[in-house]
Design an enzyme around this catalytic site. Structure first.
Site, PDB file in Angstrom:
ATOM      1  N   CYS A  49       0.461   4.049   0.602  1.00 40.60           N
ATOM      2  CA  CYS A  49       1.550   3.125   0.259  1.00 40.60           C
ATOM      3  C   CYS A  49       1.438   1.835   1.078  1.00 40.60           C
ATOM      4  O   CYS A  49       1.651   1.850   2.291  1.00 40.60           O
ATOM      5  CB  CYS A  49       2.886   3.822   0.512  1.00 40.60           C
ATOM      6  SG  CYS A  49       4.330   2.744   0.432  1.00 40.60           S
ATOM      7  N   CYS A  52       4.627   0.803   2.916  1.00 38.52           N
ATOM      8  CA  CYS A  52       4.846   1.720   4.049  1.00 38.52           C
ATOM      9  C   CYS A  52       4.031   1.268   5.250  1.00 38.52           C
ATOM     10  O   CYS A  52       4.537   1.233   6.380  1.00 38.52           O
ATOM     11  CB  CYS A  52       4.432   3.139   3.683  1.00 38.52           C
ATOM     12  SG  CYS A  52       5.354   3.893   2.331  1.00 38.52           S
TER      13      CYS A  52
END
Length: 124
Positions: A49, A52
């Site tokens: 991600c 993230c």
């Protein structure tokens, strides 16, 4: 454990600690963190991600700035943590949850909205 280590090292040495964020490796470990009575901020994340990864250094810095809060991260792709991810109703990553003694104290923050996390921390 990091708190104990940091207090033994003193303020000057603390900067050598990479982060106060606890990597959760089991549901049991998470359960122990969630029963301390302290605010627990959980980052549900994934290695693939991009948002993230971009938010991780900011989350780490928050953990350093808030000694009275426990910060942890949960890898949503860890099969051993699937029940925890499902219980938190994670629908997107990153998702941040806020609990004290196992009870939700603020709405989840979905996405890398670090300002929203700061707002929750300021309100607790």
């Amino acid at each position: 454990m990091l708190r104990t280590l940091a207090s033994r090292c003193g303020t000057a040495s603390r900067r050598f600690l990479a982060s106060r964020v606890v990597n959760v490796g089991s549901v049991e470990a998470y359960d122990k963190l969630s029963t301390t009575g302290d605010l627990l901020v959980t980052n549900f994340t994934a290695s693939w991600c991009g948002p993230c990864q971009a938010a991780a250094p900011v989350f780490d810095k928050m953990s350093e700035d808030h000694d009275d809060v426990i910060f942890c991260k949960v890898d949503i792709d860890d099969e051993d943590l699937g029940d925890l991810v499902a219980a938190a109703q994670v629908r997107a990553v990153p998702t941040y949850t806020f609990t004290k003694s196992g009870e939700t104290v603020a709405d989840n923050v979905q996405g890398a909205d670090m300002e929203a996390i700061r707002d929750v921390l300021a309100s607790q």
